[in-house]
Design a protein around this motif. Structure first.
Motif, PDB file in Angstrom:
ATOM      1  N   PHE A 117       0.811  -1.229   0.000  1.00 41.09           N
ATOM      2  CA  PHE A 117       0.000   0.000   0.000  1.00 41.09           C
ATOM      3  C   PHE A 117       0.840   1.273   0.000  1.00 41.09           C
ATOM      4  O   PHE A 117       0.354   2.336   0.370  1.00 41.09           O
ATOM      5  N   VAL A 118       2.084   1.128  -0.421  1.00 45.35           N
ATOM      6  CA  VAL A 118       2.967   2.292  -0.376  1.00 45.35           C
ATOM      7  C   VAL A 118       2.473   3.409  -1.304  1.00 45.35           C
ATOM      8  O   VAL A 118       2.486   4.588  -0.935  1.00 45.35           O
ATOM      9  N   ALA A 119       1.979   3.048  -2.469  1.00 47.73           N
ATOM     10  CA  ALA A 119       1.498   4.072  -3.410  1.00 47.73           C
ATOM     11  C   ALA A 119       0.372   4.884  -2.776  1.00 47.73           C
ATOM     12  O   ALA A 119       0.338   6.115  -2.861  1.00 47.73           O
ATOM     13  N   GLU A 120      -0.542   4.183  -2.105  1.00 51.06           N
ATOM     14  CA  GLU A 120      -1.658   4.859  -1.452  1.00 51.06           C
ATOM     15  C   GLU A 120      -1.167   5.740  -0.298  1.00 51.06           C
ATOM     16  O   GLU A 120      -1.704   6.821  -0.054  1.00 51.06           O
ATOM     17  N   LEU A 182       5.898  10.775   8.822  1.00 50.63           N
ATOM     18  CA  LEU A 182       5.032  10.163   7.814  1.00 50.63           C
ATOM     19  C   LEU A 182       5.886   9.408   6.805  1.00 50.63           C
ATOM     20  O   LEU A 182       5.474   8.401   6.258  1.00 50.63           O
ATOM     21  N   TRP A 183       7.058   9.942   6.570  1.00 47.61           N
ATOM     22  CA  TRP A 183       7.932   9.396   5.524  1.00 47.61           C
ATOM     23  C   TRP A 183       9.376   9.569   5.947  1.00 47.61           C
ATOM     24  O   TRP A 183       9.745  10.649   6.418  1.00 47.61           O
ATOM     25  N   LYS A 184      10.157   8.521   5.840  1.00 47.19           N
ATOM     26  CA  LYS A 184      11.569   8.615   6.199  1.00 47.19           C
ATOM     27  C   LYS A 184      12.402   8.590   4.926  1.00 47.19           C
ATOM     28  O   LYS A 184      12.291   7.644   4.137  1.00 47.19           O
ATOM     29  N   ASN A 185      13.210   9.577   4.768  1.00 46.50           N
ATOM     30  CA  ASN A 185      14.042   9.638   3.562  1.00 46.50           C
ATOM     31  C   ASN A 185      14.987   8.449   3.485  1.00 46.50           C
ATOM     32  O   ASN A 185      15.414   7.915   4.501  1.00 46.50           O
ATOM     33  N   ALA A 186      15.281   8.066   2.235  1.00 46.50           N
ATOM     34  CA  ALA A 186      16.083   6.868   1.979  1.00 46.50           C
ATOM     35  C   ALA A 186      17.473   6.963   2.594  1.00 46.50           C
ATOM     36  O   ALA A 186      18.100   8.022   2.588  1.00 46.50           O
ATOM     37  N   LYS A 187      17.904   5.850   3.147  1.00 47.79           N
ATOM     38  CA  LYS A 187      19.289   5.722   3.591  1.00 47.79           C
ATOM     39  C   LYS A 187      19.891   4.592   2.770  1.00 47.79           C
ATOM     40  O   LYS A 187      19.171   3.670   2.374  1.00 47.79           O
ATOM     41  N   PRO A 191      15.387  -0.466   2.141  1.00 45.56           N
ATOM     42  CA  PRO A 191      14.297  -0.551   1.158  1.00 45.56           C
ATOM     43  C   PRO A 191      13.772   0.854   0.866  1.00 45.56           C
ATOM     44  O   PRO A 191      13.567   1.626   1.794  1.00 45.56           O
ATOM     45  N   THR A 192      13.584   1.152  -0.383  1.00 43.29           N
ATOM     46  CA  THR A 192      13.244   2.515  -0.783  1.00 43.29           C
ATOM     47  C   THR A 192      12.171   2.549  -1.858  1.00 43.29           C
ATOM     48  O   THR A 192      12.159   1.712  -2.757  1.00 43.29           O
ATOM     49  N   TRP A 193      11.279   3.510  -1.719  1.00 43.29           N
ATOM     50  CA  TRP A 193      10.249   3.727  -2.734  1.00 43.29           C
ATOM     51  C   TRP A 193      10.393   5.167  -3.227  1.00 43.29           C
ATOM     52  O   TRP A 193      10.724   6.063  -2.448  1.00 43.29           O
ATOM     53  N   GLU A 194      10.126   5.362  -4.531  1.00 44.54           N
ATOM     54  CA  GLU A 194      10.185   6.709  -5.080  1.00 44.54           C
ATOM     55  C   GLU A 194       8.916   7.465  -4.682  1.00 44.54           C
ATOM     56  O   GLU A 194       7.833   6.888  -4.676  1.00 44.54           O
ATOM     57  N   ALA A 195       9.106   8.741  -4.353  1.00 45.74           N
ATOM     58  CA  ALA A 195       7.939   9.564  -4.046  1.00 45.74           C
ATOM     59  C   ALA A 195       8.230  10.992  -4.474  1.00 45.74           C
ATOM     60  O   ALA A 195       9.391  11.379  -4.562  1.00 45.74           O
ATOM     61  N   PRO A 196       7.179  11.765  -4.758  1.00 38.08           N
ATOM     62  CA  PRO A 196       7.385  13.151  -5.203  1.00 38.08           C
ATOM     63  C   PRO A 196       8.162  13.976  -4.193  1.00 38.08           C
ATOM     64  O   PRO A 196       8.877  14.909  -4.549  1.00 38.08           O
ATOM     65  N   PHE A 197       8.043  13.619  -2.916  1.00 40.66           N
ATOM     66  CA  PHE A 197       8.729  14.392  -1.870  1.00 40.66           C
ATOM     67  C   PHE A 197      10.042  13.728  -1.466  1.00 40.66           C
ATOM     68  O   PHE A 197      10.608  14.017  -0.417  1.00 40.66           O
TER      69      PHE A 197
END
Length: 463
Positions: A117-120, A182-187, A191-197
């Motif tokens: 549900f990451v996209a949602e 809400l969202w933790k920036n990639a380290k 595991p990482t997902w692309e997001a607009p922010f």
RNA sequence: GGCGGCGUGGCCGAGUGGUUAGGCAGGGGCCUGCAAAGCCCCGUACUCCGGUUCGAAUCCGGACGCCGCCUCCA
């Protein structure tokens, strides 16, 4: 209709349903980074009982419980074990379902996984950013709790008092120490997902809002979980839904702890017993009975003594089941009252259990009524009221099934040698050779059998 | 510091302003060749101190003890 303590209102009140005849329940499920412990067992059992009971009473229950399969602890565990996050989550989730099956906990209607549900979640965070309820810092996206009017209502605390108790935060840049991620920036390596922010991964509090609303819709009936989730997790879920003006759960229920001595059992204290260990050494039904005989909001003590006590108590139920050859109901299949006969003397029993459970899921009361009914049924049978006793016995079986407590009426499979010894003993008794009969009984006892003489010959059962 | 909960008989564990919780364990009895299972009977209770009341373990106030949440947690 059932009345449950509502953590939001702070009182027992009727569970009002959005859609007549249907109940939509969301239960916060496990984060699969380790083995499930006794506390998770209680969590699963309590809500399994509620769900089974509502089903029994003819409601269609949509029971959603998630699996958190991406989280700091999973990442840490994967690093420790030099394996992937997926592998850690998969193996612990397998273990979870094995334990659930052993406990007789029916699988949820839906089991959403956070990673699906990451996209949602990204969409939801985007909305919050657009509303300026969320803001970005160097390390991720945060939720601004000051933007929610009644933040703290579920915890029964004001924003100020919560803030006063908050500990020093790692990230000083946050507008308030209560603001949550809400969202933790990639380290690197995570595991990482692309997001607009920015690329990264979701924080824990967003998944349950997204998945509950996606699968149950707005204004679903009941959100439940352990007391420790009330704050901050559930408070934060509510805050997000509220900020987006989406109707969230209308009723909140929280269950109490499993205690070890005087302390809460928890992973951080390290004082836990894994469910796997418990289930390896005891009848899983004993744990269900232990859970059932105390109120779901009270703490329970789980010790070898209380477990043994429950096992002996179970023995009384099983002896009853043997006496009346009752079928073992419950399991994955859910019982429904409409499939059973509650006429005659059984009607009152059904009513009693009903009023006990409808009063904030008073399972101890219900269990007491069932034991009363067992005594009454035995008395009726002793008196020669075969018909009435059989009818009551079937009702008891149905109600135990409604609570998910499986009977153990079927006789254990007897090996040839033991069966032979039993036959010889019957012969010796018939011949009046009681010394030999007692010797054979002792031999059977050595082999782990208890022999009971009845009107239709003897039967063997495991000790 | 803020918020919340708990303190019941040998043990576990409910509940309630006056009438049996229930289970386990223990004692006595019935049944049984003896047991087992079942049945009948029995004991010990509501942390302490005040108050309200005809009456409180149950309501109110206080004391003492214990626990939880406020940080990840079922």
């Amino acid at each position: 209709m059932i009345h449950l303590y509502d953590s939001l209102e702070g009182e027992v009140r009727e569970l009002a349903l959005r859609d007549e005849g249907r109940v939509a329940i969301y239960l916060c499920g496990p984060t699969v980074y380790d083995l499930p412990h006794l506390g998770h067992g209680r969590h699963a059992l309590v809500w399994d009982v509620l769900r089974r009971w509502l089903t029994f009473e003819g409601l269609e229950v949509n029971f959603v419980s998630n699996v958190t399969d991406i989280d700091d602890k999973i990442i840490a565990r994967a690093a420790l074990e030099e394996t992937s996050e997926e592998a850690v989550a998969a193996s612990n989730e397998d273990e979870w379902w094995r334990a659930m099956e052993a406990l007789g906990v029916a699988p949820p209607t839906h089991t959403p996984h956070a990673t699906a549900f990451v996209a949602e979640m990204i969409a939801l965070i985007n909305e919050l950013l657009a509303l300026d309820v969320a803001y970005q810092l160097d390390d991720g996206v945060y939720f601004d709790v000051s933007r929610v009017g009644d933040y703290g209502r579920l915890s029964g605390q004001s924003l100020e008092s919560l803030r006063a108790g908050a500990r020093v935060e790692a990230n000083e840049a946050k507008r308030s120490p209560l603001d949550f991620t809400l969202w933790k920036n990639a380290k690197p390596g995570e595991p990482t997902w692309e997001a607009p922010f920015g690329a990264g991964r979701p924080g824990w509090h967003t998944e349950c809002v997204v998945m509950s609303l996606a699968l149950l819709g707005e204004g679903f009936d009941l959100h439940c979980g352990g007391l420790d989730l009330k704050f901050p997790h559930h408070e934060n879920e509510r805050a997000q839904a509220s900020a987006l003006s989406r109707a969230f759960a209308t009723h909140w229920a929280h269950h109490g702890w499993v205690m070890v001595g005087e302390e809460k059992m928890s992973k951080s204290l390290g004082n836990f017993t894994s469910l796997t260990d418990l289930l390896a050494s005891t009848d899983p039904r004993a744990y269900r009975l232990l859970v059932l005989r105390s109120h779901y909001r009270s703490p329970i003590e789980v010790t070898p003594e209380t477990i043994a006590d429950a096992e002996r108590s179970l023995e009384r139920i099983d002896a009853f089941a043997r006496r009346f050859s009752l079928a073992p109901l419950a399991g994955e299949r859910m019982e429904r009252a409409s499939d059973h006969d509650f006429s005659g003397p059984a009607a009152m029993l059904h009513t009693r259990i009903q009023s006990a459970l409808e009063d904030d899921l008073d399972t101890p009361q219900a269990i007491a009524k069932i034991f009363d009914a067992i005594s009454q049924t035995n008395v009726a049978a002793d008196r020669g009221d075969v018909r009435g006793a059989a009818q009551m016995a079937r009702a008891v079986a149905a109600l135990l099934g409604a609570l998910g407590l499986r009977l153990h009426a079927s006789l254990d499979e007897v090996d040839e040698t033991s069966a032979d010894l039993a036959t010889k003993r019957d012969g010796a008794r018939a011949a009046g050779d009681f010394a030999e009969a007692d010797r054979l009984r002792e031999e059977l006892s050595q082999r782990g059998w208890v022999i009971e003489d009845g009107p239709h010959g003897s039967t063997l059962r495991r000790t």
